[in-house]
Motif scaffolding. Structure first.
Motif, PDB file in Angstrom:
ATOM      1  N   ARG A 231       0.837  -1.197   0.000  1.00  0.00           N
ATOM      2  CA  ARG A 231       0.000   0.000   0.000  1.00  0.00           C
ATOM      3  C   ARG A 231       0.875   1.251   0.000  1.00  0.00           C
ATOM      4  NH1 ARG A 231      -3.341  -0.121   5.576  1.00  0.00           N
ATOM      5  NH2 ARG A 231      -3.186   2.159   5.519  1.00  0.00           N
ATOM      6  N   ARG A 232       0.422   2.224  -0.747  1.00  0.00           N
ATOM      7  CA  ARG A 232       1.234   3.414  -1.014  1.00  0.00           C
ATOM      8  C   ARG A 232       1.552   4.217   0.234  1.00  0.00           C
ATOM      9  NH1 ARG A 232      -2.024   6.361  -4.904  1.00  0.00           N
ATOM     10  NH2 ARG A 232      -2.743   7.874  -3.362  1.00  0.00           N
ATOM     11  N   ASP A 233       0.591   4.314   1.134  1.00  0.00           N
ATOM     12  CA  ASP A 233       0.781   5.230   2.267  1.00  0.00           C
ATOM     13  C   ASP A 233       1.743   4.695   3.324  1.00  0.00           C
ATOM     14  OD1 ASP A 233      -0.832   3.240   3.282  1.00  0.00           O
ATOM     15  OD2 ASP A 233      -2.328   4.580   4.166  1.00  0.00           O
ATOM     16  N   TYR A 238       6.300   8.477  -0.300  1.00  0.00           N
ATOM     17  CA  TYR A 238       5.012   9.162  -0.462  1.00  0.00           C
ATOM     18  C   TYR A 238       4.615   9.937   0.800  1.00  0.00           C
ATOM     19  CZ  TYR A 238       4.379   6.435  -4.736  1.00  0.00           C
ATOM     20  OH  TYR A 238       4.516   5.887  -6.000  1.00  0.00           O
ATOM     21  N   PRO A 257       1.840   8.689  -7.561  1.00  0.00           N
ATOM     22  CA  PRO A 257       0.653   8.082  -6.937  1.00  0.00           C
ATOM     23  C   PRO A 257      -0.119   7.263  -7.971  1.00  0.00           C
ATOM     24  CG  PRO A 257       0.817  10.418  -6.410  1.00  0.00           C
ATOM     25  CD  PRO A 257       1.805  10.151  -7.497  1.00  0.00           C
ATOM     26  N   GLU A 259      -3.322   3.952  -8.665  1.00  0.00           N
ATOM     27  CA  GLU A 259      -4.418   3.132  -8.178  1.00  0.00           C
ATOM     28  C   GLU A 259      -4.450   1.832  -8.958  1.00  0.00           C
ATOM     29  OE1 GLU A 259      -8.114   5.201  -8.255  1.00  0.00           O
ATOM     30  OE2 GLU A 259      -7.513   6.677  -6.728  1.00  0.00           O
ATOM     31  N   LYS A 452      -9.708   2.752   0.359  1.00  0.00           N
ATOM     32  CA  LYS A 452      -8.554   3.217  -0.414  1.00  0.00           C
ATOM     33  C   LYS A 452      -7.284   2.447  -0.093  1.00  0.00           C
ATOM     34  CE  LYS A 452      -7.346   6.890   2.893  1.00  0.00           C
ATOM     35  NZ  LYS A 452      -7.108   8.352   3.051  1.00  0.00           N
ATOM     36  N   TYR A 455      -6.559  -0.163  -2.736  1.00  0.00           N
ATOM     37  CA  TYR A 455      -6.300   0.125  -4.154  1.00  0.00           C
ATOM     38  C   TYR A 455      -5.306   1.269  -4.388  1.00  0.00           C
ATOM     39  CZ  TYR A 455      -9.951   3.715  -3.590  1.00  0.00           C
ATOM     40  OH  TYR A 455     -10.702   4.787  -3.160  1.00  0.00           O
ATOM     41  N   GLU A 456      -4.930   2.020  -3.364  1.00  0.00           N
ATOM     42  CA  GLU A 456      -3.907   3.051  -3.542  1.00  0.00           C
ATOM     43  C   GLU A 456      -2.538   2.397  -3.446  1.00  0.00           C
ATOM     44  OE1 GLU A 456      -4.569   6.276  -0.846  1.00  0.00           O
ATOM     45  OE2 GLU A 456      -6.197   7.107  -2.084  1.00  0.00           O
ATOM     46  N   SER A 475      -0.901  11.287 -11.457  1.00  0.00           N
ATOM     47  CA  SER A 475      -1.263   9.948 -11.039  1.00  0.00           C
ATOM     48  C   SER A 475      -1.010   8.972 -12.180  1.00  0.00           C
ATOM     49  CB  SER A 475      -2.739   9.878 -10.613  1.00  0.00           C
ATOM     50  OG  SER A 475      -3.577  10.214 -11.715  1.00  0.00           O
TER      51      SER A 475
END
Length: 504
Positions: A231-233, A238, A257, A259, A452, A455-456, A475
Motif C-alpha cells: 500500500r502506497r501510504d 510518499y 501516486p 491506483e 482506499k 487500491y492506492e 497519477s
C-alpha cells in the motif's frame, strides 16, 4: 442417534443449525443496512424464513435423492461453512468469486500461514461434529408423497417470500454483493461456479495484438517488479512518517501516486500486463514482446499471472538450483545475477519481470530476513483481528523496508551495466492492503466497495543516466506499464498509445 428420526426433522435441524451457527456476520450487515421500522423488520424476517426454507428444501432433496451421497455433501458443506465463518470473522473477507480464486490458487505454503488454534476450534466444533451427526443419524425417509409435499411447500414458501418483497428488491440488489458473500453455503457454492466460469474465459486462446517492431538496435532493458499487497501510504517516498525507503530515497527515483484496477492478485497482475482495461484475454506484455523478438525473463515467488508464452520462466525452486547460496524463503533470490543475465543474453531488447510476494499476509513477519526487522516488536499471530495494532504495523512496515532493499538492489545491478545500455526499473503493486482500518484486513473487497488502503498503490520508477526521462504526472494506473515498456524499448505497433507512456 441410534433412533430413527423423520427426514423432515433432520432437515429442519440442519437448516436451523446453519442459520444460527454461521450467519451472525450476515445479520450484522443486514441490521446495519436495513431501515428502521416495520419494513426493516419485514425484510429481516423474510430473509430468516427464506434461508430456513431454502436450506430445508435442499437438505430434504439431497438426503432423499442422494441418501449416503447426500449425507456426504451436507457434511462437507458444514465443514466448509465453518472454515468460511473462521475467515469471515478473523479476516473480514468476502466469499465472492475473486476470493474463491484465491482459495483455489493458494499454495499450501501460503495457506499454512492462516493456521491457528482458533481455526481448529471452528472446524472441529462448528464443522466436524455436526458433520459426524449428519453421517451417523438414522433417518426414516418415509414415502414418496412426503418428499413431494415437503419440498413443494418449502420451495413455495421461498417463492411467496421473494415476491412479497418486490418493493424491497432495490434494497436487496443494492446489498446483494455483501450479503451474498456471507450467506452459507451459497456464497462459496455459487461463487465457485462463477470463478471457474471466469477461468474458462481466461483460458481461452488469447487474442493476438498487431505485430510489433523495434525502431532501432539500441541496447535497452526494462525491469518490471510486480509488488504484492504493497500500500502506497506506507512508503516514506510518499510521505509516510516512518523511514521505510532509506535506500530508494537516495536512488533518484520518481514516485507517482497510482491506483490498482482490482484488489486481488489475478486481476491486478493482468491489468499490469494488459494494454488496456478489458475482460478479454489479449496478448500480455511478456508474450507480446517475446513474439516481437525481445528476450523476456520471468522470475516469480508468487502466482496468478495470465498464461505465459515465453522461454525463460524461473520459480523459486529453479532459482535455488541456479543459486544454491541464495535463500529461497525470501524474494531476494529473485534479484540474483540479473546483470549477468542481461549481459549473457546477446539480445539488445530485454524485458525482465520479477513477481514478488514480499508483503503477502497474514504472516508479514516471515516475508523478510531477520536483518530487516527494523520496527519491533512484530506481530506473530495469523489472527489479525486479535493482533496488537502496533505490532501488526511493525511487521508490515518491515516488509516495505525489505521491498525498498530489493528495488535498490535491482537498480544497483542496472547501474553496473556498461554505458551503452539504457535501463529502467519500474515497481508497481498488484493491489494494496487493509491493516485493520474499518475492521478490514488484507485485501479482496470488490473494487466498487473497497477502501482506499486496498487500491492506492506505489508506482516507482528509476532510469539510468541518459535514458528517457519520466514526465510529470499527477497519477498513474497499472495500464501505463504496457505502453511505457514499449516506449522505453523502442517498440512500435498499432496498439501503442504514446499518451499512456510515462516517458517524455
Amino acid at each position: 442417534m441410534k433412533k430413527k428420526i423423520k427426514l423432515s426433522t433432520i432437515s429442519l435441524i440442519i437448516s436451523l443449525f446453519t442459520l444460527l451457527a454461521y450467519h451472525k456476520p450476515f445479520f450484522s450487515v443486514v441490521l446495519e443496512k436495513v431501515e428502521h421500522g416495520f419494513n426493516g423488520v419485514f425484510i429481516t424476517a423474510s430473509l430468516v424464513l427464506v434461508m430456513l426454507a431454502l436450506n430445508y428444501f435442499f437438505c430434504y432433496l439431497l438426503l432423499w435423492a442422494g441418501r449416503g451421497v447426500g449425507r456426504g455433501i451436507i457434511a462437507a458443506s458444514l465443514i466448509a461453512d465453518a472454515v468460511s465463518l473462521y475467515f469471515i470473522n478473523t479476516y473480514d473477507v468476502m466469499i465472492d468469486a475473486s476470493m474463491m480464486g484465491n482459495v483455489f490458487n493458494t499454495r499450501f505454503s501460503e495457506a499454512s500461514g492462516f493456521f491457528s488454534g482458533a481455526a481448529v476450534a471452528y472446524v472441529l466444533l462448528l464443522g466436524v461434529l455436526p458433520a459426524i451427526y449428519v453421517c451417523v443419524q438414522k433417518i426414516d425417509f418415509g414415502q414418496a408423497k412426503r418428499f413431494w409435499g415437503h419440498t413443494g411447500v418449502s420451495f413455495l414458501t421461498v417463492i411467496v417470500l421473494v415476491f412479497s418483497n418486490m418493493a424491497n428488491w432495490p434494497w436487496i440488489d443494492r446489498n446483494a454483493t455483501v450479503l451474498g458473500s456471507l450467506l452459507m453455503p451459497w456464497s462459496y457454492t455459487v461463487n465457485t461456479f462463477r470463478y471457474y466460469g471466469q477461468v474458462r474465459e481466461r483460458n481461452r486462446e488469447e487474442i493476438l495484438l498487431p505485430d510489433a517492431t523495434f525502431r532501432n538496435d539500441d541496447k535497452a532493458v526494462f525491469v518490471l517488479i510486480i509488488g504484492e499487497s504493497a500500500r502506497r501510504d506506507h512508503f516514506s517516498l510518499y510521505g509516510y512518517g516512518r523511514k521505510t525507503n532509506p535506500m530508494l530515497e537516495n536512488d533518484g527515483v520518481v514516485a507517482i501516486p497510482a491506483e490498482s484496477a482490482a484488489t486481488y492478485t489475478t486481476a491486478g497482475v493482468k491489468a499490469i500486463l494488459d494494454h488496456k482495461e478489458t475482460d478479454k484475454l489479449y496478448e500480455i506484455l511478456p508474450n507480446y514482446l517475446f513474439r516481437a523478438g525481445a528476450d523476456v525473463l520471468w522470475r516469480t515467488s508468487n502466482w496468478g499471472e495470465p498464461p505465459l508464452h515465453i522461454e525463460k520462466v524461473q520459480n523459486m525452486s529453479a532459482l535455488k538450483e541456479k543459486y544454491p547460496d541464495g535463500d529461497d524463503r525470501y524474494d531476494g533470490l529473485l534479484t540474483e545475477g540479473l546483470s549477468e543475465e542481461v549481459l549473457s543474453s546477446g539480445n539488445s531488447k530485454q524485458l525482465i519481470v520479477l513477481h514478488t510476494s514480499t508483503s503477502h499476509g497474514p504472516t508479514y513477519n516471515k516475508r523478510y530476513p531477520p536483518e530487516f526487522e527494523v520496527f519491533t516488536p512484530v506481530c506473530t499471530t495469523v489472527e489479525m483481528s486479535k493482533a496488537d495494532h502496533d505490532e501488526l504495523m511493525n511487521s508490515y512496515d518491515n516488509t516495505i523496508v525489505y521491498t525498498d532493499a530489493l528495488i535498490h538492489d535491482v537498480i544497483r545491478q542496472m547501474k553496473s551495466l556498461p554505458s551503452e545500455w539504457k535501463s529502467c526499473v519500474l515497481y508497481v503493486s498488484d493491489h494494496g492492503e487493509s491493516l485493520g482500518e474499518g475492521n478490514l484486513y488484507m485485501h479482496g473487497v470488490p473494487i466498487a466497495l473497497a477502501p482506499k488502503e486496498q487500491y492506492e498503490i506505489p508506482f516507482i520508477v528509476w532510469t539510468s543516466e541518459g535514458a528517457d526521462a519520466v514526465r510529470e504526472m499527477e497519477s498513474a494506473v497499472q495500464y501505463n506499464v504496457f505502453h511505457s515498456a514499449m516506449d522505453f524499448l523502442g517498440a512500435d505497433s498499432g496498439i501503442y498509445d504514446a499518451s499512456m507512456s510515462i516517458f517524455r
